[in-house]
Design a protein around this motif. Structure first.
Motif, PDB file in Angstrom:
ATOM      1  N   THR A  48       0.969  -1.633   0.032  1.00  0.00           N
ATOM      2  CA  THR A  48      -0.034  -0.209   0.239  1.00  0.00           C
ATOM      3  C   THR A  48       1.042   1.162  -0.038  1.00  0.00           C
ATOM      4  OG1 THR A  48      -2.181  -0.825   1.171  1.00  0.00           O
ATOM      5  CG2 THR A  48      -1.711   1.393   1.155  1.00  0.00           C
ATOM      6  N   ARG A  49       2.344   1.706   0.928  1.00  0.00           N
ATOM      7  CA  ARG A  49       3.012   2.567   0.707  1.00  0.00           C
ATOM      8  C   ARG A  49       3.693   3.010  -0.455  1.00  0.00           C
ATOM      9  NH1 ARG A  49       5.086   0.487   6.306  1.00  0.00           N
ATOM     10  NH2 ARG A  49       6.425  -0.670   5.510  1.00  0.00           N
ATOM     11  N   LEU A  50       4.061   1.206  -1.576  1.00  0.00           N
ATOM     12  CA  LEU A  50       4.634   1.990  -2.394  1.00  0.00           C
ATOM     13  C   LEU A  50       3.668   2.165  -3.612  1.00  0.00           C
ATOM     14  CD1 LEU A  50       6.170   1.274  -4.490  1.00  0.00           C
ATOM     15  CD2 LEU A  50       5.746  -1.036  -4.703  1.00  0.00           C
ATOM     16  N   ALA A  51       2.378   1.809  -3.570  1.00  0.00           N
ATOM     17  CA  ALA A  51       1.188   1.988  -4.119  1.00  0.00           C
ATOM     18  C   ALA A  51       1.020   3.619  -3.767  1.00  0.00           C
ATOM     19  CB  ALA A  51      -0.431   1.563  -3.984  1.00  0.00           C
ATOM     20  N   GLU A  52       0.995   4.146  -2.874  1.00  0.00           N
ATOM     21  CA  GLU A  52       0.278   5.388  -2.053  1.00  0.00           C
ATOM     22  C   GLU A  52       1.768   6.197  -2.986  1.00  0.00           C
ATOM     23  OE1 GLU A  52       0.065   4.983   1.842  1.00  0.00           O
ATOM     24  OE2 GLU A  52      -2.570   5.010   1.635  1.00  0.00           O
ATOM     25  N   ALA A  53       2.903   6.260  -2.685  1.00  0.00           N
ATOM     26  CA  ALA A  53       4.506   6.431  -3.053  1.00  0.00           C
ATOM     27  C   ALA A  53       3.537   7.149  -4.671  1.00  0.00           C
ATOM     28  CB  ALA A  53       5.647   6.382  -2.851  1.00  0.00           C
ATOM     29  N   CYS A  54       3.598   6.022  -5.819  1.00  0.00           N
ATOM     30  CA  CYS A  54       3.607   6.340  -7.290  1.00  0.00           C
ATOM     31  C   CYS A  54       3.093   7.226  -7.367  1.00  0.00           C
ATOM     32  CB  CYS A  54       3.381   4.446  -7.282  1.00  0.00           C
ATOM     33  SG  CYS A  54       4.795   3.127  -7.315  1.00  0.00           S
ATOM     34  N   ALA A  55       1.031   6.831  -6.893  1.00  0.00           N
ATOM     35  CA  ALA A  55       0.183   8.007  -6.921  1.00  0.00           C
ATOM     36  C   ALA A  55       0.619   9.142  -7.145  1.00  0.00           C
ATOM     37  CB  ALA A  55      -1.171   7.091  -6.423  1.00  0.00           C
ATOM     38  N   MET A  56       1.364   9.429  -5.725  1.00  0.00           N
ATOM     39  CA  MET A  56       1.558  11.381  -5.903  1.00  0.00           C
ATOM     40  C   MET A  56       2.963  11.448  -6.704  1.00  0.00           C
ATOM     41  SD  MET A  56       2.433  11.610  -1.524  1.00  0.00           S
ATOM     42  CE  MET A  56       3.481  10.335  -1.642  1.00  0.00           C
ATOM     43  N   LEU A  57       3.335  10.434  -7.864  1.00  0.00           N
ATOM     44  CA  LEU A  57       4.251  10.883  -8.927  1.00  0.00           C
ATOM     45  C   LEU A  57       3.781  11.880 -10.403  1.00  0.00           C
ATOM     46  CD1 LEU A  57       6.279   7.712  -9.961  1.00  0.00           C
ATOM     47  CD2 LEU A  57       6.999   9.712  -8.735  1.00  0.00           C
ATOM     48  N   ASP A  58       3.660  12.878 -10.494  1.00  0.00           N
ATOM     49  CA  ASP A  58       3.050  12.963 -11.972  1.00  0.00           C
ATOM     50  C   ASP A  58       3.696  12.665 -12.887  1.00  0.00           C
ATOM     51  OD1 ASP A  58       2.089  15.280 -13.876  1.00  0.00           O
ATOM     52  OD2 ASP A  58       3.163  16.570 -13.378  1.00  0.00           O
ATOM     53  N   PRO A  59       2.941  12.476 -13.780  1.00  0.00           N
ATOM     54  CA  PRO A  59       3.196  11.506 -14.677  1.00  0.00           C
ATOM     55  C   PRO A  59       3.644  11.958 -16.448  1.00  0.00           C
ATOM     56  CG  PRO A  59       0.912  10.851 -14.099  1.00  0.00           C
ATOM     57  CD  PRO A  59       1.510  12.048 -13.683  1.00  0.00           C
ATOM     58  N   LEU A  60       3.409  13.369 -15.950  1.00  0.00           N
ATOM     59  CA  LEU A  60       3.814  14.583 -17.076  1.00  0.00           C
ATOM     60  C   LEU A  60       5.966  14.674 -16.878  1.00  0.00           C
ATOM     61  CD1 LEU A  60       3.961  16.292 -19.622  1.00  0.00           C
ATOM     62  CD2 LEU A  60       2.485  18.049 -17.913  1.00  0.00           C
ATOM     63  N   GLU A  61       5.828  15.262 -15.890  1.00  0.00           N
ATOM     64  CA  GLU A  61       7.093  15.617 -15.274  1.00  0.00           C
ATOM     65  C   GLU A  61       8.073  13.983 -15.563  1.00  0.00           C
ATOM     66  OE1 GLU A  61       9.631  16.689 -10.698  1.00  0.00           O
ATOM     67  OE2 GLU A  61       6.511  16.904 -10.793  1.00  0.00           O
ATOM     68  N   GLU A  62       7.564  13.040 -15.277  1.00  0.00           N
ATOM     69  CA  GLU A  62       8.312  11.943 -14.985  1.00  0.00           C
ATOM     70  C   GLU A  62       8.386  11.465 -16.505  1.00  0.00           C
ATOM     71  OE1 GLU A  62       8.965   9.711 -12.355  1.00  0.00           O
ATOM     72  OE2 GLU A  62       8.637  11.078 -11.131  1.00  0.00           O
ATOM     73  N   ARG A  63       7.842  11.550 -17.130  1.00  0.00           N
ATOM     74  CA  ARG A  63       8.088  11.257 -18.526  1.00  0.00           C
ATOM     75  C   ARG A  63       8.958  12.728 -19.007  1.00  0.00           C
ATOM     76  NH1 ARG A  63       2.746  11.462 -21.403  1.00  0.00           N
ATOM     77  NH2 ARG A  63       2.700   9.034 -21.319  1.00  0.00           N
ATOM     78  N   GLN A  64       9.016  13.888 -18.838  1.00  0.00           N
ATOM     79  CA  GLN A  64       9.918  14.497 -18.896  1.00  0.00           C
ATOM     80  C   GLN A  64      11.485  14.797 -18.465  1.00  0.00           C
ATOM     81  OE1 GLN A  64       8.003  18.208 -17.541  1.00  0.00           O
ATOM     82  NE2 GLN A  64       6.999  18.659 -18.955  1.00  0.00           N
ATOM     83  N   LEU A  65      11.447  13.733 -17.329  1.00  0.00           N
ATOM     84  CA  LEU A  65      12.673  13.392 -16.867  1.00  0.00           C
ATOM     85  C   LEU A  65      13.771  12.327 -17.612  1.00  0.00           C
ATOM     86  CD1 LEU A  65      11.575  13.449 -12.949  1.00  0.00           C
ATOM     87  CD2 LEU A  65      13.612  15.095 -14.391  1.00  0.00           C
ATOM     88  N   ALA A  66      12.415  11.692 -18.596  1.00  0.00           N
ATOM     89  CA  ALA A  66      13.313  10.367 -18.151  1.00  0.00           C
ATOM     90  C   ALA A  66      13.203  10.474 -20.246  1.00  0.00           C
ATOM     91  CB  ALA A  66      11.955   9.276 -19.159  1.00  0.00           C
ATOM     92  N   GLU A  67      12.646  11.962 -20.632  1.00  0.00           N
ATOM     93  CA  GLU A  67      13.490  12.093 -22.121  1.00  0.00           C
ATOM     94  C   GLU A  67      13.948  12.774 -22.264  1.00  0.00           C
ATOM     95  OE1 GLU A  67       9.139  13.932 -23.613  1.00  0.00           O
ATOM     96  OE2 GLU A  67       8.369  12.116 -23.841  1.00  0.00           O
ATOM     97  N   GLU A  68      14.740  13.605 -21.395  1.00  0.00           N
ATOM     98  CA  GLU A  68      15.639  14.107 -21.088  1.00  0.00           C
ATOM     99  C   GLU A  68      16.396  14.000 -20.793  1.00  0.00           C
ATOM    100  OE1 GLU A  68      17.591  17.088 -16.581  1.00  0.00           O
ATOM    101  OE2 GLU A  68      15.306  17.966 -17.904  1.00  0.00           O
ATOM    102  N   GLY A  69      16.377  12.782 -20.025  1.00  0.00           N
ATOM    103  CA  GLY A  69      17.727  11.323 -19.796  1.00  0.00           C
ATOM    104  C   GLY A  69      17.806  11.376 -21.106  1.00  0.00           C
ATOM    105  N   LEU A  70      17.215  10.027 -21.468  1.00  0.00           N
ATOM    106  CA  LEU A  70      17.149  10.118 -22.861  1.00  0.00           C
ATOM    107  C   LEU A  70      17.982   9.881 -23.846  1.00  0.00           C
ATOM    108  CD1 LEU A  70      14.146   7.255 -23.630  1.00  0.00           C
ATOM    109  CD2 LEU A  70      15.692   6.928 -22.752  1.00  0.00           C
ATOM    110  N   GLY A  71      17.974  12.054 -23.993  1.00  0.00           N
ATOM    111  CA  GLY A  71      18.278  12.653 -24.882  1.00  0.00           C
ATOM    112  C   GLY A  71      19.949  12.955 -24.588  1.00  0.00           C
ATOM    113  N   ALA A  72      20.330  13.125 -23.663  1.00  0.00           N
ATOM    114  CA  ALA A  72      21.973  13.032 -22.570  1.00  0.00           C
ATOM    115  C   ALA A  72      22.011  11.725 -23.683  1.00  0.00           C
ATOM    116  CB  ALA A  72      21.997  12.909 -20.861  1.00  0.00           C
TER     117      ALA A  72
END
Length: 80
Positions: A48-72
C-alpha cells in the motif's frame, strides 16, 4: 529467525474465531495464527505504501525527466 515471546490483548470475539481456526487445524496454535496475520498485514501495508508513493508521482513530470535522460544518452553514444 529467532522468536520473541510477547503478551497481546485481543478482543474476546476475535480470540474465539482464532481458537476455532486452531481447532479446525488451519493453524497449529494461536501463536502461529497471530504471527501469520501480522505478517500478512505488514506485507499488505508495504504494498500500500508503494502504491501511495507511486500515486503521488506526476506522470507528465516523470515523462519529461525520462525524455531528458534519453536525450542526454543519445548525444553520448558513438556513431555507427
Amino acid at each position: 529467525m529467532p522468536k520473541t515471546k510477547v503478551a497481546v490483548t485481543i478482543e474476546a470475539g476475535l480470540l474465539d474465531e482464532l481458537d476455532l481456526l486452531v481447532r479446525q487445524h488451519r493453524f497449529a496454535n494461536r501463536s502461529q495464527a497471530i504471527e501469520s496475520a501480522v505478517s500478512e498485514q505488514l506485507t499488505r501495508l508495504r504494498r500500500t505504501r508503494l502504491a501511495e508513493a507511486c500515486a503521488m508521482l506526476d506522470p507528465l513530470e516523470e515523462r519529461q525527466l525520462a525524455e531528458e535522460g534519453l536525450g542526454a544518452d543519445l548525444d553520448a553514444w558513438p556513431e555507427y
